[in-house]
Design a protein around this motif. Structure first.
Motif, PDB file in Angstrom:
ATOM      1  N   PHE A  61      29.282  24.060  57.548  1.00  0.00           N
ATOM      2  CA  PHE A  61      28.570  24.768  58.139  1.00  0.00           C
ATOM      3  C   PHE A  61      27.269  25.314  57.376  1.00  0.00           C
ATOM      4  CE2 PHE A  61      27.139  28.610  60.018  1.00  0.00           C
ATOM      5  CZ  PHE A  61      27.158  28.492  61.362  1.00  0.00           C
ATOM      6  N   SER A  62      27.312  25.474  56.085  1.00  0.00           N
ATOM      7  CA  SER A  62      26.082  25.747  55.090  1.00  0.00           C
ATOM      8  C   SER A  62      25.293  24.755  55.295  1.00  0.00           C
ATOM      9  CB  SER A  62      26.880  26.310  53.762  1.00  0.00           C
ATOM     10  OG  SER A  62      27.573  27.290  54.048  1.00  0.00           O
ATOM     11  N   GLU A  63      25.900  23.405  55.196  1.00  0.00           N
ATOM     12  CA  GLU A  63      25.043  22.216  54.935  1.00  0.00           C
ATOM     13  C   GLU A  63      24.417  21.942  56.336  1.00  0.00           C
ATOM     14  OE1 GLU A  63      23.335  19.071  52.776  1.00  0.00           O
ATOM     15  OE2 GLU A  63      24.858  20.484  52.247  1.00  0.00           O
ATOM     16  N   CYS A  64      25.146  21.840  57.403  1.00  0.00           N
ATOM     17  CA  CYS A  64      24.662  21.427  58.770  1.00  0.00           C
ATOM     18  C   CYS A  64      24.213  22.285  59.626  1.00  0.00           C
ATOM     19  CB  CYS A  64      25.590  20.492  59.117  1.00  0.00           C
ATOM     20  SG  CYS A  64      26.156  19.017  58.190  1.00  0.00           S
ATOM     21  N   CYS A  65      24.556  23.675  59.900  1.00  0.00           N
ATOM     22  CA  CYS A  65      24.507  24.444  60.969  1.00  0.00           C
ATOM     23  C   CYS A  65      23.371  25.392  61.033  1.00  0.00           C
ATOM     24  CB  CYS A  65      26.118  24.933  61.196  1.00  0.00           C
ATOM     25  SG  CYS A  65      27.407  23.702  61.370  1.00  0.00           S
ATOM     26  N   HIS A  66      22.430  25.449  60.061  1.00  0.00           N
ATOM     27  CA  HIS A  66      21.410  26.496  60.150  1.00  0.00           C
ATOM     28  C   HIS A  66      20.096  25.930  60.693  1.00  0.00           C
ATOM     29  CE1 HIS A  66      23.797  29.512  58.358  1.00  0.00           C
ATOM     30  NE2 HIS A  66      24.148  28.650  57.193  1.00  0.00           N
ATOM     31  N   PRO A  67      19.455  26.610  61.431  1.00  0.00           N
ATOM     32  CA  PRO A  67      18.150  25.909  61.798  1.00  0.00           C
ATOM     33  C   PRO A  67      17.224  25.204  60.791  1.00  0.00           C
ATOM     34  CG  PRO A  67      17.850  28.453  61.820  1.00  0.00           C
ATOM     35  CD  PRO A  67      19.366  27.907  61.607  1.00  0.00           C
ATOM     36  N   LEU A  68      16.514  24.237  61.070  1.00  0.00           N
ATOM     37  CA  LEU A  68      15.701  23.576  60.454  1.00  0.00           C
ATOM     38  C   LEU A  68      14.205  24.130  60.495  1.00  0.00           C
ATOM     39  CD1 LEU A  68      16.485  19.737  61.361  1.00  0.00           C
ATOM     40  CD2 LEU A  68      17.128  21.052  59.356  1.00  0.00           C
ATOM     41  N   ALA A  69      13.339  23.888  59.349  1.00  0.00           N
ATOM     42  CA  ALA A  69      11.905  24.443  59.645  1.00  0.00           C
ATOM     43  C   ALA A  69      11.168  23.572  60.445  1.00  0.00           C
ATOM     44  CB  ALA A  69      11.474  24.381  58.368  1.00  0.00           C
ATOM     45  N   ALA A  70      10.196  24.360  61.218  1.00  0.00           N
ATOM     46  CA  ALA A  70       9.290  23.369  61.998  1.00  0.00           C
ATOM     47  C   ALA A  70       8.759  22.074  61.476  1.00  0.00           C
ATOM     48  CB  ALA A  70       8.134  24.329  62.442  1.00  0.00           C
ATOM     49  N   GLY A  71       8.923  21.211  62.026  1.00  0.00           N
ATOM     50  CA  GLY A  71       8.529  19.586  61.730  1.00  0.00           C
ATOM     51  C   GLY A  71       9.658  19.050  60.749  1.00  0.00           C
ATOM     52  N   GLU A  72      10.681  19.731  60.354  1.00  0.00           N
ATOM     53  CA  GLU A  72      11.561  18.942  59.677  1.00  0.00           C
ATOM     54  C   GLU A  72      12.480  18.499  60.770  1.00  0.00           C
ATOM     55  OE1 GLU A  72      15.023  19.930  56.198  1.00  0.00           O
ATOM     56  OE2 GLU A  72      13.963  21.803  57.473  1.00  0.00           O
ATOM     57  N   SER A  73      12.926  17.107  60.294  1.00  0.00           N
ATOM     58  CA  SER A  73      13.899  16.195  61.371  1.00  0.00           C
ATOM     59  C   SER A  73      15.443  16.373  60.995  1.00  0.00           C
ATOM     60  CB  SER A  73      13.329  14.956  61.353  1.00  0.00           C
ATOM     61  OG  SER A  73      14.043  14.107  62.046  1.00  0.00           O
ATOM     62  N   ALA A  74      16.142  16.379  61.658  1.00  0.00           N
ATOM     63  CA  ALA A  74      17.487  16.362  61.456  1.00  0.00           C
ATOM     64  C   ALA A  74      18.031  15.156  60.737  1.00  0.00           C
ATOM     65  CB  ALA A  74      18.420  16.413  62.702  1.00  0.00           C
ATOM     66  N   SER A  75      17.021  14.132  60.935  1.00  0.00           N
ATOM     67  CA  SER A  75      17.327  12.641  60.183  1.00  0.00           C
ATOM     68  C   SER A  75      17.151  12.915  58.784  1.00  0.00           C
ATOM     69  CB  SER A  75      16.142  11.612  60.743  1.00  0.00           C
ATOM     70  OG  SER A  75      14.831  12.183  60.315  1.00  0.00           O
ATOM     71  N   SER A  76      16.670  13.983  58.018  1.00  0.00           N
ATOM     72  CA  SER A  76      16.711  14.200  56.694  1.00  0.00           C
ATOM     73  C   SER A  76      17.906  14.865  56.086  1.00  0.00           C
ATOM     74  CB  SER A  76      15.537  15.102  56.497  1.00  0.00           C
ATOM     75  OG  SER A  76      15.657  16.271  56.963  1.00  0.00           O
ATOM     76  N   LEU A  77      18.895  15.232  57.110  1.00  0.00           N
ATOM     77  CA  LEU A  77      20.275  15.963  56.782  1.00  0.00           C
ATOM     78  C   LEU A  77      21.108  14.577  56.662  1.00  0.00           C
ATOM     79  CD1 LEU A  77      20.179  18.634  59.460  1.00  0.00           C
ATOM     80  CD2 LEU A  77      19.708  18.756  57.068  1.00  0.00           C
ATOM     81  N   PRO A  78      22.170  15.088  55.872  1.00  0.00           N
ATOM     82  CA  PRO A  78      23.245  14.022  55.667  1.00  0.00           C
ATOM     83  C   PRO A  78      23.736  13.571  56.936  1.00  0.00           C
ATOM     84  CG  PRO A  78      23.702  16.071  54.300  1.00  0.00           C
ATOM     85  CD  PRO A  78      22.617  16.391  54.964  1.00  0.00           C
ATOM     86  N   ALA A  79      24.333  12.430  57.071  1.00  0.00           N
ATOM     87  CA  ALA A  79      24.632  11.818  58.365  1.00  0.00           C
ATOM     88  C   ALA A  79      25.689  12.691  59.267  1.00  0.00           C
ATOM     89  CB  ALA A  79      25.652  10.370  58.048  1.00  0.00           C
TER      90      ALA A  79
END
Length: 261
Positions: A61-79
């Motif tokens: 949850f800490s790694e994946c479930c918080h909102p991203l900054a504007a312009g940031e893509s989910a593709s930069s997150l772990p798979a």
């Protein structure tokens, strides 16, 4: 394959209907900073699609479930944080490919499907039988007749909210300070905190929280905002602060609280 994704999407919809207290609001909370954060529909869709509602209070949850900054893509997150292949978004909800897509970032088509079985989880099914009953409020419940004003710090008691907990993970809170899991801090619902990414007038203020089940009380300092809290009177606590109220295995509990300064 089709039936697998159909089952996934249907289960997500069913879970969000009965467990809304751990699912983001269907519409953006007051104070959602559109200039600093990703579109709310994008966040809401990804949250449901990767089953964050079943991963509450976990490293996932800490790694994946918080909102991203504007312009940031989910593709930069772990798979495991990215949209499952075969799922897109429609009006902030996950749907099978072929449904309308409102611009959610679905990630590359080869992205592996996130599986709760391979990630730490604290779903409601693991809560002991003697734990506090799951909250029955939903994101549409009205806690008070008027919406709280950002920065309001009157000393009256606030009812109808729930305490949850979150891991710090070495990340700075919205107030700009990095804390450890042993610090007695909290994150206020975003409708009270104000715009994410900015220091709120509430930063540094102290809150006294009482567990309505056992009467345990803790005093915490506001250090963050909570865009996924159940309602304006719900508060997300550090691990140590939650443990002062009850065991982590409880997951969430009904509270009454007030500002101390």
């Amino acid at each position: 394959m089709f039936s697998t994704f159909a089952t996934l999407v249907l289960s997500l919809i069913a879970t969000s209907a009965v467990s809304a207290f751990v699912v983001p609001r269907a519409t953006a909370p007051q104070g959602w900073d559109t200039s600093a954060l990703e579109p709310y529909d994008t966040y809401h869709c990804r949250y449901l699609a990767i089953q964050c509602q079943d991963q509450r209070n976990s490293p996932f949850f800490s790694e994946c479930c918080h909102p991203l900054a504007a312009g940031e893509s989910a593709s930069s997150l772990p798979a495991e944080c990215q949209m499952p292949s075969g799922v897109t978004c429609s009006n902030g909800e996950p749907v099978l490919n072929g449904g309308s897509d409102d611009g959610c970032d679905d990630g590359p088509s080869s992205t592996p499907t996130a599986s709760p079985a391979s990630s730490p989880t604290t779903s409601s099914a693991s809560v002991p039988a003697n734990a506090a009953p799951a909250p029955t409020t939903t994101t549409s419940d009205v806690v008070s007749t008027t919406a709280p004003s950002t920065g309001s710090s009157d000393s009256s008691d606030n009812y109808g909210g729930y305490a949850t907990f979150f891991y710090q993970g070495g990340n700075a809170g919205a107030c700009g300070t990095v804390h450890s899991d042993s610090d007695f801090i909290c994150a206020m619902d975003q409708s009270r905190y104000g715009n994410s990414g900015n220091a709120s007038p509430l930063c540094g203020q102290q809150v006294q929280i009482t567990n309505q089940i056992n009467g345990n009380t803790v005093v915490v300092t506001i250090a963050d905002d909570c865009p996924t809290c159940a309602n304006s009177n719900s508060i997300d606590l550090s691990v140590a602060a939650f443990q002062a109220l009850d065991s982590l295995s409880v997951g969430d509990l009904p509270i009454v609280w007030k500002f101390l300064n």
